[in-house]
Motif scaffolding. Structure first.
Motif, PDB file in Angstrom:
ATOM      1  N   ASP A  56       0.844  -1.188   0.000  1.00 41.20           N
ATOM      2  CA  ASP A  56       0.000   0.000   0.000  1.00 41.20           C
ATOM      3  C   ASP A  56       0.886   1.246   0.000  1.00 41.20           C
ATOM      4  OD1 ASP A  56      -2.780  -1.304   1.366  1.00 41.20           O
ATOM      5  OD2 ASP A  56      -0.886  -2.123   2.123  1.00 41.20           O
ATOM      6  N   PHE A  57       0.261   2.344  -0.385  1.00 38.55           N
ATOM      7  CA  PHE A  57       0.995   3.614  -0.436  1.00 38.55           C
ATOM      8  C   PHE A  57      -0.021   4.737  -0.302  1.00 38.55           C
ATOM      9  CE2 PHE A  57       1.267   6.709  -4.006  1.00 38.55           C
ATOM     10  CZ  PHE A  57       2.229   7.569  -3.494  1.00 38.55           C
ATOM     11  N   PHE A  58       0.345   5.794   0.408  1.00 43.00           N
ATOM     12  CA  PHE A  58      -0.486   7.007   0.366  1.00 43.00           C
ATOM     13  C   PHE A  58       0.375   8.244   0.555  1.00 43.00           C
ATOM     14  CE2 PHE A  58      -0.958   5.604   4.865  1.00 43.00           C
ATOM     15  CZ  PHE A  58      -0.555   6.754   5.535  1.00 43.00           C
ATOM     16  N   SER A  59      -0.144   9.363   0.092  1.00 45.60           N
ATOM     17  CA  SER A  59       0.601  10.618   0.204  1.00 45.60           C
ATOM     18  C   SER A  59      -0.372  11.772   0.389  1.00 45.60           C
ATOM     19  CB  SER A  59       1.461  10.828  -1.042  1.00 45.60           C
ATOM     20  OG  SER A  59       0.647  10.851  -2.191  1.00 45.60           O
ATOM     21  N   PHE A  60       0.114  12.822   0.990  1.00 47.74           N
ATOM     22  CA  PHE A  60      -0.669  14.061   1.076  1.00 47.74           C
ATOM     23  C   PHE A  60       0.282  15.237   0.973  1.00 47.74           C
ATOM     24  CE2 PHE A  60      -0.111  12.352   5.428  1.00 47.74           C
ATOM     25  CZ  PHE A  60       0.550  13.388   6.072  1.00 47.74           C
ATOM     26  N   TYR A  61      -0.267  16.376   0.542  1.00 42.17           N
ATOM     27  CA  TYR A  61       0.604  17.560   0.405  1.00 42.17           C
ATOM     28  C   TYR A  61       0.062  18.721   1.228  1.00 42.17           C
ATOM     29  CZ  TYR A  61      -2.654  19.045  -3.340  1.00 42.17           C
ATOM     30  OH  TYR A  61      -3.770  19.391  -4.068  1.00 42.17           O
ATOM     31  N   ASN A  62       0.940  19.678   1.421  1.00 42.58           N
ATOM     32  CA  ASN A  62       0.656  20.817   2.289  1.00 42.58           C
ATOM     33  C   ASN A  62       0.295  22.057   1.479  1.00 42.58           C
ATOM     34  OD1 ASN A  62       0.795  22.968   4.120  1.00 42.58           O
ATOM     35  ND2 ASN A  62       3.036  22.901   4.290  1.00 42.58           N
ATOM     36  N   LEU A  63      -0.900  22.569   1.687  1.00 40.98           N
ATOM     37  CA  LEU A  63      -1.280  23.842   1.056  1.00 40.98           C
ATOM     38  C   LEU A  63      -1.996  24.693   2.090  1.00 40.98           C
ATOM     39  CD1 LEU A  63      -1.942  25.919  -1.062  1.00 40.98           C
ATOM     40  CD2 LEU A  63      -3.641  24.375  -2.017  1.00 40.98           C
ATOM     41  N   GLU A  64      -1.322  25.760   2.502  1.00 42.29           N
ATOM     42  CA  GLU A  64      -1.932  26.626   3.516  1.00 42.29           C
ATOM     43  C   GLU A  64      -2.889  27.614   2.873  1.00 42.29           C
ATOM     44  OE1 GLU A  64       0.961  28.394   6.133  1.00 42.29           O
ATOM     45  OE2 GLU A  64       1.992  26.475   6.367  1.00 42.29           O
ATOM     46  N   VAL A 102      -4.505  28.749   7.868  1.00 42.61           N
ATOM     47  CA  VAL A 102      -5.005  27.400   8.156  1.00 42.61           C
ATOM     48  C   VAL A 102      -4.112  26.455   7.369  1.00 42.61           C
ATOM     49  CG1 VAL A 102      -6.873  25.776   7.685  1.00 42.61           C
ATOM     50  CG2 VAL A 102      -7.400  28.005   8.646  1.00 42.61           C
ATOM     51  N   LYS A 103      -3.603  25.441   8.052  1.00 38.38           N
ATOM     52  CA  LYS A 103      -2.692  24.507   7.406  1.00 38.38           C
ATOM     53  C   LYS A 103      -3.484  23.277   6.959  1.00 38.38           C
ATOM     54  CE  LYS A 103       1.895  22.723   8.083  1.00 38.38           C
ATOM     55  NZ  LYS A 103       2.880  22.155   8.949  1.00 38.38           N
ATOM     56  N   ALA A 104      -3.626  23.120   5.649  1.00 39.64           N
ATOM     57  CA  ALA A 104      -4.446  22.014   5.134  1.00 39.64           C
ATOM     58  C   ALA A 104      -3.572  20.961   4.468  1.00 39.64           C
ATOM     59  CB  ALA A 104      -5.468  22.534   4.138  1.00 39.64           C
ATOM     60  N   ALA A 105      -3.855  19.705   4.793  1.00 38.42           N
ATOM     61  CA  ALA A 105      -3.242  18.572   4.083  1.00 38.42           C
ATOM     62  C   ALA A 105      -4.241  18.143   3.024  1.00 38.42           C
ATOM     63  CB  ALA A 105      -2.985  17.428   5.053  1.00 38.42           C
ATOM     64  N   TYR A 106      -3.770  17.917   1.816  1.00 41.88           N
ATOM     65  CA  TYR A 106      -4.633  17.428   0.740  1.00 41.88           C
ATOM     66  C   TYR A 106      -4.238  16.000   0.413  1.00 41.88           C
ATOM     67  CZ  TYR A 106      -6.445  22.105  -0.197  1.00 41.88           C
ATOM     68  OH  TYR A 106      -7.074  23.311  -0.079  1.00 41.88           O
ATOM     69  N   LEU A 107      -5.219  15.097   0.462  1.00 43.26           N
ATOM     70  CA  LEU A 107      -4.917  13.717   0.082  1.00 43.26           C
ATOM     71  C   LEU A 107      -4.455  13.731  -1.372  1.00 43.26           C
ATOM     72  CD1 LEU A 107      -4.895  10.728   0.844  1.00 43.26           C
ATOM     73  CD2 LEU A 107      -7.272  10.587   0.062  1.00 43.26           C
ATOM     74  N   PHE A 108      -3.322  13.084  -1.633  1.00 41.82           N
ATOM     75  CA  PHE A 108      -2.742  13.095  -2.976  1.00 41.82           C
ATOM     76  C   PHE A 108      -2.935  11.699  -3.549  1.00 41.82           C
ATOM     77  CE2 PHE A 108       1.482  14.307  -5.325  1.00 41.82           C
ATOM     78  CZ  PHE A 108       0.779  14.917  -6.336  1.00 41.82           C
ATOM     79  N   TYR A 109      -1.912  11.046  -4.030  1.00 41.44           N
ATOM     80  CA  TYR A 109      -2.080   9.708  -4.596  1.00 41.44           C
ATOM     81  C   TYR A 109      -2.039   8.633  -3.519  1.00 41.44           C
ATOM     82  CZ  TYR A 109      -1.841  11.590  -9.239  1.00 41.44           C
ATOM     83  OH  TYR A 109      -2.133  12.290 -10.373  1.00 41.44           O
ATOM     84  N   TYR A 110      -2.701   7.506  -3.799  1.00 42.28           N
ATOM     85  CA  TYR A 110      -2.579   6.332  -2.948  1.00 42.28           C
ATOM     86  C   TYR A 110      -2.849   5.101  -3.802  1.00 42.28           C
ATOM     87  CZ  TYR A 110      -7.719   6.535  -2.737  1.00 42.28           C
ATOM     88  OH  TYR A 110      -9.046   6.578  -3.068  1.00 42.28           O
ATOM     89  N   ALA A 111      -2.535   3.953  -3.270  1.00 43.27           N
ATOM     90  CA  ALA A 111      -2.796   2.697  -3.990  1.00 43.27           C
ATOM     91  C   ALA A 111      -2.735   1.567  -2.986  1.00 43.27           C
ATOM     92  CB  ALA A 111      -1.739   2.471  -5.072  1.00 43.27           C
ATOM     93  N   THR A 112      -3.460   0.518  -3.275  1.00 44.15           N
ATOM     94  CA  THR A 112      -3.427  -0.656  -2.391  1.00 44.15           C
ATOM     95  C   THR A 112      -3.643  -1.928  -3.204  1.00 44.15           C
ATOM     96  OG1 THR A 112      -4.543  -1.785  -0.579  1.00 44.15           O
ATOM     97  CG2 THR A 112      -5.882  -0.200  -1.809  1.00 44.15           C
ATOM     98  N   GLU A 113      -2.926  -2.968  -2.851  1.00 43.13           N
ATOM     99  CA  GLU A 113      -3.092  -4.268  -3.518  1.00 43.13           C
ATOM    100  C   GLU A 113      -4.517  -4.790  -3.354  1.00 43.13           C
ATOM    101  OE1 GLU A 113      -1.217  -5.930  -5.518  1.00 43.13           O
ATOM    102  OE2 GLU A 113       0.804  -5.106  -5.232  1.00 43.13           O
ATOM    103  N   VAL A 114      -5.153  -4.407  -2.251  1.00 44.70           N
ATOM    104  CA  VAL A 114      -6.510  -4.906  -1.976  1.00 44.70           C
ATOM    105  C   VAL A 114      -7.477  -4.519  -3.107  1.00 44.70           C
ATOM    106  CG1 VAL A 114      -8.446  -4.796  -0.338  1.00 44.70           C
ATOM    107  CG2 VAL A 114      -6.102  -4.934   0.512  1.00 44.70           C
TER     108      VAL A 114
END
Ligand code: MYA
Length: 430
Positions: free
Chosen positions: A320-328, A340-352
């Motif tokens: 599995d993999f996931f990432s998020f980025y920072n955009l204030e 306001v410090k916002a995390a944005y869900l970026f790419y992810y993937a899972t074998e499931v």
């Protein structure tokens, strides 16, 4: 959420448009866009039956070699973002004049390191960082950018540009400068033999081929309440809200760790297979994947966070993999909080995802995203945002995301693409 999405007419849900000709006169009202190679609202009412393909052939020989004239008192400039001062000028322009919410409470605040990341992706071209300066003062008053990407829409992969960061100084609004900037970036793309572009806009223009909704998950609910981002729901109390959004101190997925250089091949392979399930996705080279998932800034300027799950029973296997980025965002005119410090869900993937078992996928994604929330809290974020794309609808409700009032419309320039279902539908596509 599933209930809400099912109740909506699919076309209206995707594009915010009412079909059957109701938008015809709206198109005529778009003095600029009606002259451009983009599908009309009426055409797109054809929904998922439209045949994908370019709208017009471009003869590269006939493309102007020089920019069109700029308004008197202003001049074109190609920004050199390798020069820190010029990067800072773009940062200043965007910080003061870029996208705000509809109540003008928040404005995106892309950091210089974010701009470096977003605008200097592999293959970037200086010529696609286009500015306008006031001749007398030299002040940067407008900007538009493009980066080259490979985009797959269903079975076709296009070399195109991704256009972003269109911005006009507030004092120069409504003077038709935006169309001039758009024509200039178009010309600069054509000159390079790139005849298609993809872009996302919050506003409705002719004509989106997909639309996502923003969802938000409070991390620091009290701060979000203080700045006017999160309301206090009727019948609740502040204390109850804080408890509702409380997160455990530690993550729970066995084998979770930060992504490292040696994970790149396996993780990219997993992501590629996962994205094949989608109707549209960027096609990443290894260099691009490394750039987007693991940029190398100083810790205090970190833009993206990437994690992998290494199979506890088979070391080196990434499941599995996931990432998020920072955009204030700037909180406009607030006494106590400036951002306001916002995390944005970026790419992810899972074998499931390949097991074709929705219940299992839902369970796995909920575990991964809950860990992402915990990690984002540790990194000091106030809110965690996600769109209704990929398999996101499978976890938004359970992880206490709430629907925002913003949508994000997806557009192609000089390409007709059948509507791409978002949300629940996309999740069931595989
Ligand atoms: S989306 C982010 C856009 N930026 C902001 O929202 C920041 C704050 N706002 C501003 O800076 C200004 O309001 C902007 C408009 C610059 C947005 N995309 O000059 P005007 C049309 C496309 O009098 P202004 C992003 O960056 C509008 O419908 N068109 O207006 C992606 C009208 O045309 P028409 C837009 O308010 C950008 C005309 O412009 C947008 O002073 C993708 C009015 O011009 C918009 N966001 O300035 C750009 N906003 O009469 C397209 C307004 O026809 C790229 N308009 O309705 C296309 C691909 C090009 C490359 C092709 C290569 C092959």
């Amino acid at each position: 959420l599933e209930e809400m999405i099912r109740k909506l007419n699919i076309n209206e849900m995707l594009t915010g448009l009412a079909p059957q000709g109701k938008n015809a006169k709206d198109m005529a009202g778009h003095a600029f866009w009606k002259t451009q190679p983009v599908p009309s609202f009426d055409e797109m009412a054809g929904g998922e039956k439209i045949a994908d393909g370019p709208i017009k052939e471009i003869d590269i020989e006939k493309v102007d070699k020089n920019p069109s004239p700029m308004y008197p008192g202003f001049e074109w400039v190609t920004m050199d973002l390798e020069d820190e001062k010029q990067l800072e000028e773009v940062y200043e322009l965007l910080t003061n004049h870029y996208v705000e919410d509809k109540d003008a409470t928040f404005r995106f605040r892309y950091s210089p390191s974010f701009l470096n990341w977003a605008l200097k992706a592999p293959g970037w071209k200086k010529e696609w960082h286009v500015g306008v300066r006031a001749t007398a003062s030299g002040k940067l008053v407008a900007f538009i950018s493009g980066i080259p990407i490979q985009l797959r829409i269903r079975e076709n992969t296009l070399n195109c540009s991704e256009v972003n960061f269109l911005c006009v100084h507030k004092k120069l609004r409504s003077k038709r400068l935006a169309p001039v900037l758009i024509k200039e970036i178009t010309r600069r793309c054509y000159v390079e033999g790139i005849f298609q572009a993809v872009y996302t806009v919050g506003n409705l223009l002719p004509t989106p081929f997909s639309t996502c909704r923003y969802f938000h998950r409070a991390i620091d609910w009290e701060k979000l309440y203080d700045v006017g981002f999160s309301p206090l729901p009727a019948g609740s109390t502040k204390q109850r809200q804080v408890v509702r959004y409380k997160l455990p101190d530690t993550t729970s997925t066995p084998g979770l760790r930060e992504m490292q250089a040696q994970d790149v091949d396996a993780t990219l392979d997993l992501l590629k297979r996962y994205l094949e399930r989608m109707d549209m996705a960027q096609v990443f080279s290894k260099t691009e994947f490394e750039h987007w998932m693991s940029p190398k800034e100083k810790p205090e300027e970190q833009v993206v966070w990437s994690y992998v799950i290494e199979d506890p029973d088979a070391p080196d296997k990434i499941t599995d993999f996931f990432s998020f980025y920072n955009l204030e965002s700037t909180v406009i005119g607030h006494k106590k909080h400036s951002t306001v410090k916002a995390a944005y869900l970026f790419y992810y993937a899972t074998e499931v995802a390949f097991e074709k078992d929705d219940a299992k996928l839902k369970q796995r994604l909920n575990m991964l995203v809950k860990d992402a929330l915990i990690l984002s809290k540790k990194a000091g974020f106030d809110v965690f945002n996600a769109l209704t794309l990929l398999d996101n609808p499978l976890f938004l409700d359970d992880q206490k995301f709430g629907a925002g009032d913003g949508s994000l419309h997806y557009y192609m320039y000089n390409y007709r693409a059948a509507l791409i279902p978002g949300g629940i539908d996309a999740a069931n596509r595989a």
